[in-house]
Design an enzyme around this catalytic site. Structure first.
Site, PDB file in Angstrom:
ATOM      1  N   SER A 236      35.235  37.366  38.379  1.00 59.37           N
ATOM      2  CA  SER A 236      34.118  37.102  37.215  1.00 59.37           C
ATOM      3  C   SER A 236      32.726  37.598  37.508  1.00 59.37           C
ATOM      4  O   SER A 236      31.921  37.552  36.685  1.00 59.37           O
ATOM      5  CB  SER A 236      34.307  35.723  36.929  1.00 59.37           C
ATOM      6  OG  SER A 236      33.689  34.938  38.137  1.00 59.37           O
ATOM      7  N   ASN A 237      32.570  37.708  38.795  1.00 62.83           N
ATOM      8  CA  ASN A 237      31.326  37.863  39.264  1.00 62.83           C
ATOM      9  C   ASN A 237      30.410  36.649  39.208  1.00 62.83           C
ATOM     10  O   ASN A 237      29.471  36.611  39.217  1.00 62.83           O
ATOM     11  CB  ASN A 237      30.593  38.944  39.072  1.00 62.83           C
ATOM     12  CG  ASN A 237      29.215  39.513  39.991  1.00 62.83           C
ATOM     13  OD1 ASN A 237      29.593  39.393  41.073  1.00 62.83           O
ATOM     14  ND2 ASN A 237      28.613  40.089  39.378  1.00 62.83           N
ATOM     15  N   TRP A 238      30.979  35.408  38.582  1.00 63.42           N
ATOM     16  CA  TRP A 238      30.062  34.159  38.444  1.00 63.42           C
ATOM     17  C   TRP A 238      29.578  33.665  39.634  1.00 63.42           C
ATOM     18  O   TRP A 238      29.982  33.981  40.626  1.00 63.42           O
ATOM     19  CB  TRP A 238      31.303  33.026  37.975  1.00 63.42           C
ATOM     20  CG  TRP A 238      30.543  31.784  37.506  1.00 63.42           C
ATOM     21  CD1 TRP A 238      30.123  31.544  36.367  1.00 63.42           C
ATOM     22  CD2 TRP A 238      30.207  30.755  38.361  1.00 63.42           C
ATOM     23  NE1 TRP A 238      29.506  30.384  36.156  1.00 63.42           N
ATOM     24  CE2 TRP A 238      29.702  29.724  37.293  1.00 63.42           C
ATOM     25  CE3 TRP A 238      30.545  30.287  39.641  1.00 63.42           C
ATOM     26  CZ2 TRP A 238      29.048  28.638  37.608  1.00 63.42           C
ATOM     27  CZ3 TRP A 238      29.921  28.942  39.933  1.00 63.42           C
ATOM     28  CH2 TRP A 238      29.289  28.244  39.232  1.00 63.42           C
TER      29      TRP A 238
END
Length: 284
Positions: A236-238
């Site tokens: 997600s690269n959250w």
């Protein structure tokens, strides 16, 4: 893109398989000092990420050390500890790290080392050979972020690494490249060695075509997934460290990209569950 980080909302159209893993996300907390000049976004907690996991239907996560903390892995490993058996850590350790420290990190869930060749990363190409050899006895792999246009000049070094590795952010071609470009052909050749994975993540940070289709990246990822679905993972690269500057993407839309880029359910099973389990050592 949104101006605020999104924790809840409509579920993605894609129903994630059992064991689905977010292979690239970060935790941030102002209680840990950030290095000067690094991105230090608002706090992103385990409780926040639990909402994201529930919304997306994910069971596992790989917590990646942010640039902000250099080789101070406390925030990352605290997040791994809080998530328990469903998490693994990718950390930064510098030359001179002791075997005792590597053993401790391994016992606590670390399974990878991060090499960041952009944005003031702590470990870069110059450290890669030495540190890959240092973590090899502990069963670790690596993640590598770079401008994918430079892959041809670094391919030899990547091929000689004694550990498996994943190239981050779809190769992060900072300007769009064609499927028949030397840079993308090099990525495919590295994947073909059987020791290189690619993470689909962070498209909003470098796509030049905008929107949520990321077609300049999608035309590459479809070719990659068709060629080697067993060497692709999703992240997600959250919490989107650049979100305050460029806007926050919808993580559900990011996951739904796989409905287009990986149209076969068996491909998505590999990308979301089987491949992360193999690389990061999750139990079946």
């Amino acid at each position: 893109m949104r101006t605020e980080r999104m924790l809840s909302g409509p579920a993605p159209r894609l129903k994630a398989p059992a064991g689905a893993c977010d292979t690239h996300m970060h935790f941030y907390s102002k209680k840990y000092p950030a290095l000067p000049g690094t991105l230090n976004p608002p706090d992103a907690s385990v409780a926040d990420f639990a909402q994201v996991m529930a919304r997306l239907g994910l069971d596992r996560a790989v917590v990646v050390q942010p640039n902000a903390y250099g080789d101070d892995n406390r925030a990352t490993m605290a997040g791994v500890a809080a998530l328990g058996d469903k998490a693994r850590g990718v950390v930064v350790v510098k030359p001179g790290v002791s075997d005792d420290e590597l053993s401790r990190l391994t016992a606590d869930g670390a399974r990878g080392i991060r090499f960041m060749n952009l944005f003031g990363g702590t470990l870069t190409w110059e450290h890669m050979d030495e540190m890959a050899a240092r973590v090899q006895p502990f069963g670790w792999n690596a993640i590598v972020q770079l401008d994918g246009r430079t892959l041809p000049e670094h391919a030899a070094q990547l091929k000689r690494l004694p550990i498996n590795y994943a190239i981050d952010h779809c190769g992060r071609f900072m300007e769009p490249v064609a499927v028949d470009s030397e840079a993308f052909k090099t990525l495919l050749a590295l994947v073909d060695t059987g020791r290189c994975w690619v993470k689909i993540a962070g498209m909003n940070e470098f796509s030049k075509e905008g929107g949520e289709a990321y077609e300049d990246i999608g035309r590459l990822m479809r070719v990659l997934i068709k060629a080697a679905p067993e060497r692709v993972m999703w992240g997600s690269n959250w919490p989107h460290a650049l979100g305050e500057k460029i806007g926050y993407p919808d993580d559900a839309h990011s996951l739904d990209r796989l409905l287009d880029w990986a149209p076969d359910e068996k491909q998505r099973q590999m990308i979301l569950a089987d491949n992360p389990a193999e690389l990061y050592g999750f139990a079946p």
